[in-house]
Design a protein around this motif. Sequence first.
Motif, PDB file in Angstrom:
ATOM      1  N   GLY A  58       0.807  -1.219   0.000  1.00 26.46           N
ATOM      2  CA  GLY A  58       0.000   0.000   0.000  1.00 26.46           C
ATOM      3  C   GLY A  58       0.835   1.261   0.000  1.00 26.46           C
ATOM      4  O   GLY A  58       0.402   2.305  -0.492  1.00 26.46           O
ATOM      5  N   GLU A  59       2.043   1.188   0.555  1.00 27.35           N
ATOM      6  CA  GLU A  59       2.935   2.350   0.546  1.00 27.35           C
ATOM      7  C   GLU A  59       3.412   2.677  -0.864  1.00 27.35           C
ATOM      8  O   GLU A  59       3.597   3.853  -1.205  1.00 27.35           O
ATOM      9  CB  GLU A  59       4.136   2.069   1.452  1.00 27.35           C
ATOM     10  N   LYS A  60       3.592   1.645  -1.689  1.00 27.02           N
ATOM     11  CA  LYS A  60       4.119   1.830  -3.041  1.00 27.02           C
ATOM     12  C   LYS A  60       3.013   1.921  -4.089  1.00 27.02           C
ATOM     13  O   LYS A  60       3.080   2.741  -5.011  1.00 27.02           O
ATOM     14  CB  LYS A  60       5.058   0.655  -3.369  1.00 27.02           C
ATOM     15  N   TYR A  61       2.001   1.085  -3.938  1.00 25.95           N
ATOM     16  CA  TYR A  61       0.930   1.026  -4.940  1.00 25.95           C
ATOM     17  C   TYR A  61      -0.436   1.117  -4.257  1.00 25.95           C
ATOM     18  O   TYR A  61      -1.209   0.154  -4.265  1.00 25.95           O
ATOM     19  CB  TYR A  61       1.028  -0.271  -5.749  1.00 25.95           C
ATOM     20  N   PRO A  62      -0.760   2.261  -3.653  1.00 33.79           N
ATOM     21  CA  PRO A  62      -2.033   2.367  -2.920  1.00 33.79           C
ATOM     22  C   PRO A  62      -3.264   2.152  -3.801  1.00 33.79           C
ATOM     23  O   PRO A  62      -4.255   1.561  -3.344  1.00 33.79           O
ATOM     24  CB  PRO A  62      -1.997   3.785  -2.339  1.00 33.79           C
ATOM     25  N   LYS A  65       3.482  -6.228 -14.088  1.00 30.34           N
ATOM     26  CA  LYS A  65       4.526  -7.162 -13.688  1.00 30.34           C
ATOM     27  C   LYS A  65       5.344  -6.634 -12.520  1.00 30.34           C
ATOM     28  O   LYS A  65       5.712  -7.386 -11.611  1.00 30.34           O
ATOM     29  CB  LYS A  65       5.446  -7.441 -14.879  1.00 30.34           C
ATOM     30  N   GLU A  66       5.601  -5.316 -12.514  1.00 31.30           N
ATOM     31  CA  GLU A  66       6.422  -4.752 -11.445  1.00 31.30           C
ATOM     32  C   GLU A  66       5.717  -4.823 -10.080  1.00 31.30           C
ATOM     33  O   GLU A  66       6.366  -4.868  -9.036  1.00 31.30           O
ATOM     34  CB  GLU A  66       6.806  -3.306 -11.756  1.00 31.30           C
ATOM     35  N   VAL A  67       4.381  -4.833 -10.096  1.00 32.57           N
ATOM     36  CA  VAL A  67       3.628  -4.966  -8.854  1.00 32.57           C
ATOM     37  C   VAL A  67       3.830  -6.362  -8.274  1.00 32.57           C
ATOM     38  O   VAL A  67       4.066  -6.533  -7.073  1.00 32.57           O
ATOM     39  CB  VAL A  67       2.130  -4.686  -9.094  1.00 32.57           C
ATOM     40  N   VAL A  68       3.748  -7.365  -9.148  1.00 40.01           N
ATOM     41  CA  VAL A  68       3.950  -8.741  -8.695  1.00 40.01           C
ATOM     42  C   VAL A  68       5.381  -8.936  -8.210  1.00 40.01           C
ATOM     43  O   VAL A  68       5.630  -9.581  -7.189  1.00 40.01           O
ATOM     44  CB  VAL A  68       3.628  -9.744  -9.822  1.00 40.01           C
ATOM     45  N   GLU A  69       6.348  -8.370  -8.913  1.00 35.35           N
ATOM     46  CA  GLU A  69       7.745  -8.523  -8.525  1.00 35.35           C
ATOM     47  C   GLU A  69       8.017  -7.896  -7.166  1.00 35.35           C
ATOM     48  O   GLU A  69       8.770  -8.445  -6.358  1.00 35.35           O
ATOM     49  CB  GLU A  69       8.648  -7.918  -9.603  1.00 35.35           C
TER      50      GLU A  69
END
Length: 323
Positions: A162-166, A272-276
């Motif tokens: 949540g800090e990176k991808y809220p 993809k970067e979210v999963v990584e």
Amino acid sequence: MGKLQDCPFQQGKIAQQKVIDENGLLFPMVLLPQEVRDEGNTLESFLHTIESNREWINDHLKKVGALLFRGFPLKSASDFNTVMEAFGWDENPYLGAASRTRVVGRVFTANEAPLEQPIKFHHEMAMFEDFPTKLAFYCEIAPPDGGQTAILLSHKITERMGEKYPEIVSKLEKEGLIYSAICPAEDDPNNFVRGWQTLYNTKDKEEAERKAIDSGLKMSKVSWDGNKMIFQLEPIASIRTVDEDKKAWFNLLPFGGPEHPPLIGDGSVIPKEVVELCLQIVEEEAIEVKWEVGDVVVLDNRFVMHARRPSKPPRRILASFCK
């Protein structure tokens, strides 16, 4: 080591334990026999301690998420089954597709996939509404090398993601995830899942479809590619609020990896970067339990994920699922 307040256990230590609150609670909590003399440390005394302290055990499992009982004289699957009965929790039927076998009573083998293959982080039966709230493992044969069971607090994943991808996290919580899976006809010893003929005890495709729909999975579509059964599920909750203060990352995103992620419930693709990043956080938060014979690990499956590290044989870990 020291005595835990108001409970007849000694508190132990293992590598990688993490302090999780201002009171110094450790994840996982390691519980050892109070009686160190052989004649005082019996299976009967362990069962009595469990039965006399169910409220304490339930309370601390809810606080910590993982309890490791070490040094108690469990010798067999039957002993483990007796211990599970002593906790007083009802059995939760196993509905998953993992390759496992009932051993005795409410005790199953853990996933029977080849030991050299890792099993990635997941909540047990995360795709089912009727998932077990508690999960227990017992070490009958400790592996000579590797084979640790890794665990983590999955609400920590939600917090860090949540800090990176809220926006993505908010979307996952609102929309859920759509899973797809391919199930072969026959069992494959190199696969993590059973074939549909074994899973549904039939070779008839129509009967298998009916049983799949009745299994507790919310199917949006069942199709066939030759003899392979292809499932597509309705959107499933991917972040679950536990005890009002934990938003558990209750999904299989770390399992599929960046090459095979599920879809967000509205049909959109997870970058993809979210999963990584999720996979990176998972490994940073993980604690590895190195097994000793007789160990029992109890997990609160609502907010604790688990995984299996590769190992050399022999290794025999048994499992039990509770409501």
